[in-house]
Write a protein that holds these residues in place. Structure first.
Motif, PDB file in Angstrom:
ATOM      1  N   SER A   1       0.827  -1.205   0.000  1.00  0.00           N
ATOM      2  CA  SER A   1       0.000   0.000   0.000  1.00  0.00           C
ATOM      3  C   SER A   1       0.863   1.257   0.000  1.00  0.00           C
TER       4      SER A   1
ATOM      5  N   ILE B   1      -4.363  -4.250  -2.757  1.00  0.00           N
ATOM      6  CA  ILE B   1      -5.735  -4.463  -2.276  1.00  0.00           C
ATOM      7  C   ILE B   1      -5.909  -5.888  -1.789  1.00  0.00           C
TER       8      ILE B   1
ATOM      9  N   GLY C   1      -6.079  -5.030   1.739  1.00  0.00           N
ATOM     10  CA  GLY C   1      -7.467  -4.585   1.703  1.00  0.00           C
ATOM     11  C   GLY C   1      -7.561  -3.146   1.202  1.00  0.00           C
ATOM     12  N   LEU C   2      -8.798  -2.688   1.028  1.00  0.00           N
ATOM     13  CA  LEU C   2      -8.999  -1.310   0.589  1.00  0.00           C
ATOM     14  C   LEU C   2      -8.565  -0.349   1.690  1.00  0.00           C
TER      15      LEU C   2
ATOM     16  N   ASP D   1      -8.534   2.607   4.333  1.00  0.00           N
ATOM     17  CA  ASP D   1      -9.627   3.302   5.022  1.00  0.00           C
ATOM     18  C   ASP D   1      -9.373   4.794   5.166  1.00  0.00           C
TER      19      ASP D   1
END
Length: 334
Positions: free
Chosen positions: A42, A207, A211-212, A214
């Protein structure tokens, strides 16, 4: 024909080189700050996507010609993987296990690997005695930085160091590919396409792994993201081409030696990092090797440095191997 005149370093050029050293040296600290709340992929995803967006906006604003042809997509994907996605990921992952300053020192070996890889794959980059000596000195510096303990077992620290060295090798391969196949594009467009290609590689895996996002990060982490994407990628690339045109590739490569002191200082101030003496000794040998490579250190019996036809990037932030604008057959900017 490339410009073979040895350009002089003006005070303005030196100031811009120092600015780039601060920007790129600060990226190692920014990586560490961002890793406090964001996963490795990320961090890289934010950097390459943000940098690509800002650069493409600048390209449209300046009216630069956009790339045409589906083959460019494949080229940008290869460039993005070898010159951004893979090395950025290896460096950020490695910084989970080693200090920022040590990562910056090991990353300086990019110039050593770049010259060796170019000699293997590019016909106009012969491995002369001077280059061979510079590479040898540089590799001794790398071994001294890594330390003898790394030869006895692969603990997380050893793996972190090897990851950063792997990033240096990846940069050199991306440099060779770019010089062979993407010499005809405007360099700013090449950099933007490279970051876009890196985004296509990194975002799906980021992702899947993290994960996406926040977006509920702390202010320091947002500052690190801004620094990595807007400052160290987009803005630095624009400064990069300006300074490169003014001072030439040989002088510009000296910024490699200015980045580790910045990263070491920032790491010490922000996190109290303390590197062993072997790391400083290794950096001194790396610096000597780079100076020999560039002909800044005159040694008896060795041929003088020939003016480079195009720069091989010597740091993790520069668009690796994208040729000097004067060495390309591209239309002049309006």
């Amino acid at each position: 024909m490339p410009d073979t005149h040895q350009k002089q370093m003006t005070p303005k050029a030196m100031a811009l080189l120092a600015l780039l050293a601060v920007i790129w040296g600060g990226s190692f600290l920014s990586n560490r700050v961002a890793l406090g709340e964001i996963g490795v992929l990320s961090v890289v995803g934010f950097r390459v996507l943000g940098g690509a967006i800002v650069l493409w906006i600048a390209i449209f604003a300046m009216g630069l010609p956009r790339p045409k042809g589906l083959h460019r997509i494949g080229q940008f994907l290869i460039m993005g993987f070898t010159a951004c996605a893979l090395p950025f990921s290896l460096i950020v992952w490695g910084q989970q296990h080693i200090d920022s300053g040590l990562a910056s020192i090991l990353n300086a070996s990019t110039a050593i690997f770049g010259v060796l890889t170019a000699a293997l794959f590019l016909g106009d980059e012969r491995l002369t005695r001077r280059k061979a000596l510079g590479i040898l000195i540089g590799f001794i510096g790398v071994v001294l930085c890594v330390g003898p303990d790394a030869l006895h077992g692969f603990d997380p620290s050893s793996l972190g160091q090897l990851a950063v060295l792997g990033a240096a090798v990846s940069y050199s391969m991306g440099s060779v590919y770019t010089r062979l196949y993407v010499r005809d594009l405007n360099p700013q467009v090449s950099a933007a396409g490279m970051l876009a290609g890196a985004s296509a590689w990194i975002l799906p895996f980021a992702i899947w792994q993290d994960g996406l996002p926040d977006f509920t990060y702390s202010l320091p982490v947002w500052g690190a993201i801004f620094w990595l994407s807007v400052v160290a990628s987009a803005l630095a690339f624009m400064i990069y081409y300006k300074v490169l045109a003014d001072v030439g590739a040989g002088n510009f490569s000296m910024v490699t030696l200015m980045i580790p002191p910045v990263a070491i200082t920032l790491g010490a101030l922000a996190y109290g990092e303390k590197l062993p003496l072997s790391a400083y000794g290794g950096f001194a040998l790396l610096a000597l090797g780079l100076l020999v490579l560039n002909g800044k250190v005159k040694l008896p019996g060795l041929a003088p440095r020939a003016a480079p036809t195009a720069p091989l990037a010597s740091n993790p932030q520069a668009p690796t191997g994208i040729a000097h604008p004067k060495a390309q057959n591209t239309p002049k900017r309006p």
